[in-house]
Design an enzyme around this catalytic site. Structure first.
Site, PDB file in Angstrom:
ATOM      1  N   ASP A  31       0.848  -1.196   0.000  1.00 51.09           N
ATOM      2  CA  ASP A  31       0.000   0.000   0.000  1.00 51.09           C
ATOM      3  C   ASP A  31       0.876   1.236   0.000  1.00 51.09           C
ATOM      4  O   ASP A  31       2.030   1.207   0.439  1.00 51.09           O
ATOM      5  CB  ASP A  31      -0.951   0.027   1.197  1.00 51.09           C
ATOM      6  CG  ASP A  31      -2.216   0.854   0.922  1.00 51.09           C
ATOM      7  OD1 ASP A  31      -2.391   1.325  -0.224  1.00 51.09           O
ATOM      8  OD2 ASP A  31      -3.013   1.028   1.838  1.00 51.09           O
ATOM      9  N   GLY A  32       0.289   2.311  -0.507  1.00 49.26           N
ATOM     10  CA  GLY A  32       0.926   3.612  -0.501  1.00 49.26           C
ATOM     11  C   GLY A  32      -0.038   4.626   0.075  1.00 49.26           C
ATOM     12  O   GLY A  32      -1.253   4.439   0.026  1.00 49.26           O
ATOM     13  N   GLU A  71       2.559   3.696  -4.141  1.00 48.01           N
ATOM     14  CA  GLU A  71       1.998   2.372  -4.473  1.00 48.01           C
ATOM     15  C   GLU A  71       3.032   1.542  -5.239  1.00 48.01           C
ATOM     16  O   GLU A  71       3.272   0.374  -4.911  1.00 48.01           O
ATOM     17  CB  GLU A  71       0.728   2.518  -5.311  1.00 48.01           C
ATOM     18  CG  GLU A  71      -0.441   3.162  -4.601  1.00 48.01           C
ATOM     19  CD  GLU A  71      -1.191   2.247  -3.635  1.00 48.01           C
ATOM     20  OE1 GLU A  71      -0.868   1.048  -3.527  1.00 48.01           O
ATOM     21  OE2 GLU A  71      -2.127   2.759  -2.986  1.00 48.01           O
ATOM     22  N   ASP A  93      -4.298  -2.809  -3.548  1.00 49.70           N
ATOM     23  CA  ASP A  93      -5.624  -2.206  -3.678  1.00 49.70           C
ATOM     24  C   ASP A  93      -5.600  -1.094  -4.726  1.00 49.70           C
ATOM     25  O   ASP A  93      -6.553  -0.353  -4.877  1.00 49.70           O
ATOM     26  CB  ASP A  93      -6.159  -1.706  -2.336  1.00 49.70           C
ATOM     27  CG  ASP A  93      -5.311  -0.629  -1.695  1.00 49.70           C
ATOM     28  OD1 ASP A  93      -4.398  -0.082  -2.350  1.00 49.70           O
ATOM     29  OD2 ASP A  93      -5.567  -0.305  -0.517  1.00 49.70           O
ATOM     30  N   HIS A 148      -9.418  -0.433   2.281  1.00 50.14           N
ATOM     31  CA  HIS A 148     -10.144   0.319   3.310  1.00 50.14           C
ATOM     32  C   HIS A 148     -11.433  -0.367   3.754  1.00 50.14           C
ATOM     33  O   HIS A 148     -12.432   0.287   4.036  1.00 50.14           O
ATOM     34  CB  HIS A 148     -10.410   1.750   2.847  1.00 50.14           C
ATOM     35  CG  HIS A 148      -9.177   2.426   2.348  1.00 50.14           C
ATOM     36  ND1 HIS A 148      -8.177   2.856   3.187  1.00 50.14           N
ATOM     37  CD2 HIS A 148      -8.750   2.697   1.090  1.00 50.14           C
ATOM     38  CE1 HIS A 148      -7.203   3.375   2.474  1.00 50.14           C
ATOM     39  NE2 HIS A 148      -7.520   3.292   1.205  1.00 50.14           N
ATOM     40  N   ASP A 164      -1.840  -0.485   5.005  1.00 54.36           N
ATOM     41  CA  ASP A 164      -2.350   0.882   4.945  1.00 54.36           C
ATOM     42  C   ASP A 164      -1.899   1.678   6.175  1.00 54.36           C
ATOM     43  O   ASP A 164      -1.425   2.814   6.058  1.00 54.36           O
ATOM     44  CB  ASP A 164      -3.879   0.872   4.847  1.00 54.36           C
ATOM     45  CG  ASP A 164      -4.474   2.273   4.867  1.00 54.36           C
ATOM     46  OD1 ASP A 164      -4.196   3.051   3.932  1.00 54.36           O
ATOM     47  OD2 ASP A 164      -5.188   2.606   5.830  1.00 54.36           O
TER      48      ASP A 164
END
Length: 175
Positions: A31-32, A71, A93, A148, A164
């Site tokens: 994740d970023g 990302e 994601d 999320h 995240d």
């Protein structure tokens, strides 16, 4: 008289499936995050070893970046943490990263790293580095999960939520 409008193809809906770790394959949850876009950013990669050992967490930040760069960096650093010849599944994601690495990259390379409209590919340095890193491994597959989402119904992607939180913390530290 106005020019005729091009009809766009209906977009195929991406269906989320729980990721399955294949025999001998490492999972890399990525994740970023960015506080502002551009702004201070963070990335995170959680590597679940092929042998089922304890997940390893990696993260970092940049004081002036974009979410998309973070990302890409998460996937790149996650793959770099693995030995050459590994079997890898990148869990993301980010539909941008998924499409970049599975749908668009072949055309970009064929067109000299230009998009369909003739513009230079954004974040080309990172996409090229990812492409090179993919070549260092035996196999790399890409798996998308909706981000999320937490709670009992989403327990299968707890590591997406953890990535995240690590990326957000790295972005805050980079600010």
């Amino acid at each position: 008289m106005p020019a005729p409008r091009r009809r766009s193809r209906p977009r195929a809906k991406i269906v989320e499936r729980p990721v399955e770790q294949l025999l001998g394959e490492a999972l890399v949850w990525t994740d970023g995050a960015c506080k502002g876009n551009p702004g201070p950013g963070g990335w995170a990669a959680i590597v679940v070893p092929a042998d089922g050992g304890e997940p390893l967490e990696y993260s970092g930040g940049d004081p002036a970046t974009t979410n998309n760069r973070m990302e890409y960096t998460a996937a790149l650093e996650g793959m770099r943490s693995l030995p050459a010849g590994s079997r890898v599944c990148i869990v993301t994601d980010s539909q941008l990263m998924l499409n970049s690495m599975t749908r668009w990259i072949t055309g970009w390379k064929r067109k000299g790293w230009k998009t369909a409209s003739g513009d230079p590919v954004k974040n080309q340095d990172l996409v090229m580095a990812l492409d090179s890193e993919v070549g260092r491994h035996e196999t790399v597959r890409w798996h998308w999960v909706r981000g999320h989402e937490t709670g009992d119904g989403h327990a299968h992607k707890a590591l997406n939520d953890r990535a995240d939180r690590l990326a957000v913390a790295a972005a805050a530290a980079a600010a």
